[in-house]
Design a protein around this motif. Structure first.
Motif, PDB file in Angstrom:
ATOM      1  N   CYS A  54      15.097  33.322 -78.251  1.00  0.00           N
ATOM      2  CA  CYS A  54      14.823  33.420 -79.399  1.00  0.00           C
ATOM      3  C   CYS A  54      14.264  33.928 -80.592  1.00  0.00           C
ATOM      4  O   CYS A  54      14.147  35.093 -79.941  1.00  0.00           O
ATOM      5  CB  CYS A  54      12.599  32.538 -78.914  1.00  0.00           C
ATOM      6  SG  CYS A  54      11.965  33.747 -78.508  1.00  0.00           S
ATOM      7  N   ALA A  55      14.723  33.845 -80.981  1.00  0.00           N
ATOM      8  CA  ALA A  55      14.066  35.119 -82.202  1.00  0.00           C
ATOM      9  C   ALA A  55      13.140  34.511 -83.063  1.00  0.00           C
ATOM     10  O   ALA A  55      12.534  33.326 -84.001  1.00  0.00           O
ATOM     11  CB  ALA A  55      15.227  34.480 -84.097  1.00  0.00           C
ATOM     12  N   CYS A  56      12.350  35.778 -83.238  1.00  0.00           N
ATOM     13  CA  CYS A  56      11.114  35.770 -83.469  1.00  0.00           C
ATOM     14  C   CYS A  56      10.394  36.767 -85.010  1.00  0.00           C
ATOM     15  O   CYS A  56      10.550  37.586 -83.960  1.00  0.00           O
ATOM     16  CB  CYS A  56       9.607  35.608 -82.159  1.00  0.00           C
ATOM     17  SG  CYS A  56       8.243  35.601 -82.432  1.00  0.00           S
ATOM     18  N   ASP A  57       9.419  36.846 -85.289  1.00  0.00           N
ATOM     19  CA  ASP A  57       9.220  37.635 -86.529  1.00  0.00           C
ATOM     20  C   ASP A  57       7.829  38.569 -86.128  1.00  0.00           C
ATOM     21  O   ASP A  57       7.690  37.903 -85.840  1.00  0.00           O
ATOM     22  CB  ASP A  57       8.939  37.118 -88.191  1.00  0.00           C
ATOM     23  CG  ASP A  57       8.091  38.054 -88.915  1.00  0.00           C
ATOM     24  OD1 ASP A  57       7.387  38.591 -88.080  1.00  0.00           O
ATOM     25  OD2 ASP A  57       8.882  37.880 -90.149  1.00  0.00           O
ATOM     26  N   ARG A  58       7.663  39.136 -85.550  1.00  0.00           N
ATOM     27  CA  ARG A  58       7.241  40.188 -85.040  1.00  0.00           C
ATOM     28  C   ARG A  58       6.073  40.757 -85.055  1.00  0.00           C
ATOM     29  O   ARG A  58       4.675  40.361 -84.999  1.00  0.00           O
ATOM     30  CB  ARG A  58       7.506  41.380 -84.721  1.00  0.00           C
ATOM     31  CG  ARG A  58       8.260  41.910 -83.072  1.00  0.00           C
ATOM     32  CD  ARG A  58       9.308  43.358 -83.100  1.00  0.00           C
ATOM     33  NE  ARG A  58      10.228  43.191 -81.415  1.00  0.00           N
ATOM     34  CZ  ARG A  58       9.806  43.000 -80.714  1.00  0.00           C
ATOM     35  NH1 ARG A  58       8.538  43.508 -80.442  1.00  0.00           N
ATOM     36  NH2 ARG A  58      10.521  42.999 -79.673  1.00  0.00           N
ATOM     37  N   ALA A  59       6.427  40.387 -87.071  1.00  0.00           N
ATOM     38  CA  ALA A  59       4.859  41.073 -87.904  1.00  0.00           C
ATOM     39  C   ALA A  59       3.830  39.313 -88.209  1.00  0.00           C
ATOM     40  O   ALA A  59       2.838  39.343 -87.749  1.00  0.00           O
ATOM     41  CB  ALA A  59       5.640  41.448 -89.440  1.00  0.00           C
ATOM     42  N   THR A  60       4.830  38.453 -87.945  1.00  0.00           N
ATOM     43  CA  THR A  60       4.035  36.858 -88.066  1.00  0.00           C
ATOM     44  C   THR A  60       3.965  36.406 -86.616  1.00  0.00           C
ATOM     45  O   THR A  60       2.743  35.497 -87.247  1.00  0.00           O
ATOM     46  CB  THR A  60       4.374  36.227 -89.245  1.00  0.00           C
ATOM     47  OG1 THR A  60       5.917  35.697 -88.997  1.00  0.00           O
ATOM     48  CG2 THR A  60       4.452  37.193 -90.560  1.00  0.00           C
ATOM     49  N   GLY A  61       4.640  36.293 -85.913  1.00  0.00           N
ATOM     50  CA  GLY A  61       4.272  35.993 -85.349  1.00  0.00           C
ATOM     51  C   GLY A  61       5.332  34.168 -85.358  1.00  0.00           C
ATOM     52  O   GLY A  61       5.543  33.706 -84.591  1.00  0.00           O
TER      53      GLY A  61
END
Lengths: 485, 72
Positions: free
Chosen positions: A186-193
C-alpha cells in the motif's frame, strides 16, 4: 463486474473507487454487497479465483510453532467466498459476557458491546440463509446455575457466498471484483496516515495494478491481515496500528475436541439432554466463568460412535448405578481460548511466489485453556449425576492436559482446534493495546479498516461467521457515513 | 523478524486487585455474583469416570450383579 487478472487478455483499466476491499471472503463480500446496495463504487481484489486452486492456496503455506495446529494451507480457502466454501453453517452470535469486562481478565474487554451488533443480527441471518435453529437458551435447574442449554442456528445448506453473490456481482455497475489479484503493498502518506492506494499483483506475478480509493479495507482473514500489516509496518515504522506492538498478537483459536463419552441410565427422567440420536447444546453460564476464571465453552452431544462403556462403568461403580444402560453417546466441546499475547502471527524467513515473507504462526494451548476444558468436563459430569441422566467418562487427554490421542478420543471432526482464526488485529480502546478502534479503523491511519475475525477482542465459544457478518454490516454502515460526509 | 515490537507484559497480565477493591469485595461477599451459586454435592473421579459418592457407596453393598440384557 467480475474480471480475472490471470487472463492476460483481460484489459483492466485504472479504477477509482469509493472503497477498495482486499479479500473476497465472508467479510469482504458482506461489505461489498451492502455498499453496492447503497450505490457506492467498490473494487474487491481477491487472490483466488472462482474455484479453489493449488496455485492460489500456495500463498497460505507457512510455518507453525508450538502446539500441533491445523495446517495453514488447508484450513483457509483462497477463492471468492473464502472459508464459506467449506464451512459447516454453524452460527450463534457472541454473548453479552463475551464483550464485557471480566474481572479475572480485563484484557478481554471489547470497546463495543453486544448491543452494538444487535441491530445487524437479522440482516446477517438473512445474508447467511439461516433457516434452522436448535434448542433455546434455558437455565438447567440441575446444573446449579453453571450450565445452560443454548440455541444454535444453522445456515442450511451452508451458504457459499462466492456462488451466492456471483450473479449479482457480475451484473453490478458499482462493484468490480478482480480475481487472482493479490494485495502486495500500500502507498501511505506518512504525515497524515492516509492510505492512497493498494498495490495489486496477479497471482503469477506477471501483472500489476494500482487501486485508488477513498477508503480501504483489509478483509483477507485474520492471518493474512496481520501478515500484510506486519510487512507494511516494516516500511512505515509501525505506524499502521502497531504503536503498541499489537499487530499479530493474541491470535486465538477455538479448542474443539471430544470431551468424553456418556452412559445414559435406564431410569433417567426426561431432561434437556437426550439420547445420542439427538443433538443437545449446552454452554457455560456467565456465573460459572466468574467462579472459575476460565474461558467460555459449548458442549453438544453427538451420535458419533464410541466403544461400549456400560460394562466399564459397571466395573468402576460396581454395578449399583448402571443396572439398566439405556444408551451411550459422545459429548464434544468447543471452548474459547482466552487471548495470550505470545500466541502470534509473525513473519517467517521463507517467501512466497510474490516474494513476500510467508507467515509463521506461534500458537500454544496454555494451562489456562486446558483448565477451561477440564472445568467443562467436571460441570457436565456433575450435571449428568444431578439430573439423574447418566455418567460421563472424560477423555483422558483433557484430564492429563495432553494432546488428543488416536482412537475415539480424537475424531477427525474434532482434532483439537476448530480452524477458526481470530485476533491479530484486535479492536481496542487505545492505540497501545490493539490494532483497530471501535469502528475497525487501523490506529494511526485515516482511512484503512479491518473486517473479519481479526478484530475479535475475545472469541467466546460461538462459531465466528455470524459475528463476522454483523461486524461487516456495521462497518459498511460506518463507511457509508464517511463517504456521505 | 516478528510482527511487532516486544510488548509491555504488564498490559497483558491479569490485573491485581488493589487493597481497597479487595476490602470492598470482602464486604460485598454475600452479593458477589459467583457466591450466589449453590454448593454442590461431592463427586469423585475413578478411572476417568465422574461419579457420585453414592455410586461408590452402593458398590460396597452390591459388589457383584447379574448380567443385564443391555450389557455389551
Amino acid at each position: 463486474m467480475i474480471d480475472d487478472l490471470a487472463q492476460s487478455s483481460t484489459d483492466i483499466p485504472a479504477f477509482d473507487a469509493d472503497v477498495c476491499i482486499a479479500g473476497g471472503g465472508v467479510a469482504g463480500l458482506t461489505l461489498a454487497s451492502r455498499l453496492d446496495a447503497a450505490g457506492y463504487r467498490v473494487v474487491v481484489i481477491e487472490a483466488g479465483g472462482r474455484d479453489v486452486s493449488a496455485a492460489a492456496q500456495d500463498a497460505y503455506a507457512g510455518e507453525t510453532v508450538g502446539t500441533e495446529n491445523l495446517p495453514l494451507r488447508e484450513t483457509r480457502l483462497s477463492a471468492l467466498g473464502g472459508s464459506s466454501n467449506h464451512w459447516g453453517g454453524w452460527c450463534r452470535p457472541l454473548d453479552a459476557v463475551d464483550f464485557a469486562r471480566r474481572d479475572f481478565f480485563p484484557d478481554g474487554t471489547w470497546p463495543i458491546g453486544q448491543q452494538d451488533l444487535a441491530p445487524y443480527l437479522d440482516e446477517a441471518r438473512a445474508l447467511l440463509d439461516i433457516d434452522e435453529t436448535s434448542g433455546a437458551d434455558l437455565d438447567l435447574a440441575d446444573a446449579g446455575g453453571r450450565l445452560q442449554t443454548i440455541e444454535m442456528q444453522f445456515s442450511v445448506p451452508p451458504a457459499r457466498l462466492g456462488e451466492k453473490f456471483w450473479r449479482s456481482l457480475s451484473a453490478s455497475r458499482n462493484v468490480r471484483v478482480i480475481l487472482h489479484a493479490a494485495l502486495v503493498g500500500c502507498a501511505c502518506d506518512r504525515a497524515t496516515g492516509r492510505v492512497l492506494s493498494f498495490g495489486v499483483a496477479s497471482t503469477a506475478g506477471t501483472r500489476r495494478l494500482e487501486c485508488r480509493a477513498r477508503l480501504f479495507v483489509l478483509a483477507m482473514g485474520a492471518i493474512e491481515n496481520a501478515r500484510f500489516l506486519a510487512i507494511e509496518n516494516r516500511r512505515y515504522d509501525d505506524r499502521l496500528g502497531n504503536r503498541g506492538g499489537a499487530v499479530g498478537r493474541s491470535y486465538m483459536q477455538h479448542l474443539h475436541q471430544v470431551l468424553g463419552a456418556f452412559v445414559l441410565l435406564g431410569d433417567a427422567p426426561p431432561a434437556p439432554i437426550v439420547g445420542p440420536a439427538q443433538r443437545a447444546f449446552f454452554s457455560s453460564t456467565p456465573a460459572l466463568l466468574r467462579e472459575t476464571g476460565t474461558g467460555a465453552f459449548r458442549l453438544y452431544t453427538s451420535a458419533l460412535s464410541c466403544p461400549p462403556l456400560g460394562a466399564e462403568l459397571s466395573r468402576v461403580a460396581r454395578g449399583a448405578t448402571c443396572r439398566s444402560v439405556a444408551g451411550e453417546g459422545m459429548v464434544l466441546v468447543t471452548a474459547e481460548q482466552l487471548p495470550d499475547a505470545d500466541n502470534r502471527i509473525e513473519l517467517g524467513d521463507a517467501r512466497d511466489g510474490l516474494d513476500r515473507p510467508r507467515v509463521r504462526l506461534r500458537w500454544t494451548v496454555t494451562e489456562r485453556d486446558r483448565r477451561t476444558l477440564q472445568v467443562a468436563a467436571w460441570e457436565f459430569g456433575r450435571y449428568l449425576i444431578a439430573a439423574k441422566i447418566g455418567r460421563l467418562k472424560v477423555n483422558a487427554a483433557i484430564l492429563s492436559g495432553a494432546d488428543p490421542v488416536a482412537g475415539w478420543t480424537r475424531l477427525a471432526s474434532a482434532p483439537g482446534a476448530a480452524g477458526h482464526q481470530l485476533g491479530g488485529a484486535r479492536m481496542s480502546r487505545t492505540a497501545d493495546d490493539g490494532v483497530v478502534d471501535r469502528d475497525c479503523r487501523v490506529w494511526g491511519t485515516e482511512n484503512l479498516f479491518v473486517a473479519g475475525a481479526a478484530v475479535f477482542r475475545t472469541g467466546g465459544h460461538a462459531n465466528p461467521t455470524l459475528t463476522i457478518v454483523q461486524l461487516g454490516l456495521r462497518l459498511a454502515r460506518h463507511l457509508e457515513r464517511l463517504l456521505a460526509a | 523478524m516478528t510482527a511487532g515490537r516486544p510488548i509491555d507484559p504488564s498490559r497483558h497480565a491479569v490485573r491485581r486487585r488493589s487493597l481497597i477493591e479487595g476490602l470492598v469485595a470482602t464486604l460485598m461477599f454475600p452479593l458477589w455474583p459467583h457466591t450466589s451459586l449453590p454448593v454442590r454435592p461431592a463427586i469423585v473421579m475413578v478411572d476417568g469416570w465422574i461419579l457420585s459418592e453414592a455410586d461408590l457407596a452402593e458398590a460396597r453393598v452390591l459388589p457383584t450383579r447379574r448380567r443385564q440384557p443391555n450389557d455389551r
